[in-house]
Write a protein that holds these residues in place. Structure first.
Motif, PDB file in Angstrom:
ATOM      1  N   ILE A  20      73.695  21.009  32.201  1.00  0.00           N
ATOM      2  CA  ILE A  20      74.456  21.931  31.372  1.00  0.00           C
ATOM      3  C   ILE A  20      74.691  23.252  32.091  1.00  0.00           C
ATOM      4  CG2 ILE A  20      72.369  22.747  30.167  1.00  0.00           C
ATOM      5  CD1 ILE A  20      76.044  22.627  28.904  1.00  0.00           C
ATOM      6  N   LYS A  91      79.866  30.137  23.530  1.00  0.00           N
ATOM      7  CA  LYS A  91      79.038  28.994  23.113  1.00  0.00           C
ATOM      8  C   LYS A  91      78.530  28.194  24.310  1.00  0.00           C
ATOM      9  CE  LYS A  91      80.738  28.373  18.399  1.00  0.00           C
ATOM     10  NZ  LYS A  91      81.347  27.448  17.424  1.00  0.00           N
ATOM     11  N   GLU A  95      74.635  27.385  25.152  1.00  0.00           N
ATOM     12  CA  GLU A  95      74.131  26.043  25.445  1.00  0.00           C
ATOM     13  C   GLU A  95      73.392  26.024  26.780  1.00  0.00           C
ATOM     14  OE1 GLU A  95      75.672  21.389  25.630  1.00  0.00           O
ATOM     15  OE2 GLU A  95      77.122  23.022  25.370  1.00  0.00           O
ATOM     16  N   SER A 100      71.536  26.981  21.713  1.00  0.00           N
ATOM     17  CA  SER A 100      72.098  26.010  20.780  1.00  0.00           C
ATOM     18  C   SER A 100      73.420  25.491  21.320  1.00  0.00           C
ATOM     19  CB  SER A 100      72.339  26.659  19.411  1.00  0.00           C
ATOM     20  OG  SER A 100      73.008  25.781  18.544  1.00  0.00           O
ATOM     21  N   LYS A 101      73.806  24.290  20.896  1.00  0.00           N
ATOM     22  CA  LYS A 101      75.119  23.757  21.235  1.00  0.00           C
ATOM     23  C   LYS A 101      76.187  24.223  20.248  1.00  0.00           C
ATOM     24  CE  LYS A 101      73.573  19.489  23.491  1.00  0.00           C
ATOM     25  NZ  LYS A 101      73.659  18.007  23.473  1.00  0.00           N
TER      26      LYS A 101
END
Length: 265
Positions: A20, A91, A95, A100-101
């Motif tokens: 990620i 966002k 992530e 958080s996603k």
């Protein structure tokens, strides 16, 4: 409106190459990163991801030339041209930071913003409105189980917290915006609450506590990889000194061990 945006990068966000984080870094111009002075220190006990050692936080108590460390400003490859793209990038950073996603905050940390105070008023007002709307929407859509950042824990008692109630980063970047960073309309970052121990006491660890945690947990990756990537705090030299003199640790050998580790893909 077209927004020139950059990311403030401290700690493992630069060098811990998980899938990620690779995805997030692909949005950036890493070859154009700027090393700049920042008020950063070891201040948060990271029980899981860093095996019970301390990670970096922003601190207004050290917003002075003699106590600032060094981190990076990395520009994004493309300017932001829509509200949707702005939200997507915020966002994606959340992530990458394992917040958080689907949302940009948790009680212990949040994505935050620092808007260039020298841009024209119309531009500043538009950017402020865009950010405030995102924060407001986030707060309105939190479930009962989801919590906003606990602002009072983003610094010691009596210290100006590193974020305000609208999750603006409060460290003073005016000089950078006036000079090295004048091309940027805003910077985004993640700010974390400080944490001394599992009880969450609202205090910064001492240098001795930081070194002791590294030794007892036998986890040198975070400290050494930050140093290898020229991410520094005013505490580094004394932490290294304690590890060498008190605990008889050969940091040269530890550096070799860290270098030989296989990084996650």
């Amino acid at each position: 409106m077209e927004i020139k945006i950059g990311a403030i990068v401290i700690g493992s966000l630069l060098w811990d190459l998980t899938e990620i984080r690779n995805k997030w870094q692909n949005e950036l111009s890493l070859d154009k990163k700027l090393r700049v002075p920042l008020p950063i220190r070891y201040g948060r006990l990271s029980e899981k991801s860093r095996e019970g050692t301390y990670t970096m936080v922003f601190s207004n108590n050290i917003n002075k030339k003699t106590t600032k460390g060094f981190g990076y400003i990395i520009p994004y490859k493309n300017n932001i041209t829509s509200n949707e793209e702005f939200v997507r990038q915020i966002k994606l950073l959340a992530e990458a930071e394992v917040i958080s996603k689907s949302r940009i905050c948790k009680s212990w940390g949040t994505v935050c913003i620092s808007i260039n105070p020298y841009i024209d008023k119309i531009r500043k007002d538009e950017l402020t409105s865009l950010w405030n709307n995102l924060v407001s929407d986030t707060k309105d859509n939190l479930t009962k189980a989801q919590r906003q950042p606990e602002i009072e824990k983003f610094g010691e008692v009596g210290e100006l917290k590193s974020i305000d109630n609208n999750w603006n980063l409060t460290i003073n970047l005016d000089s950078l915006f006036k000079n090295e960073l004048k091309e940027f309309d805003c910077l985004i970052a993640t700010s974390n609450a400080i944490k001394l121990n599992p009880k969450g006491d609202n205090l910064y660890p001492t240098i001795k506590q930081i070194a002791k945690a590294i030794k007892e947990k036998d986890y040198y990756d975070y400290f050494l990889k930050n140093r290898q990537n020229n991410i520094r705090t005013f505490q580094d030299k004394n932490i290294a000194k304690i590890l060498k003199r008190k605990y008889r640790i050969s940091l040269k050998n530890k550096i070799k061990n860290v270098a030989n580790k296989v990084l996650p893909k």
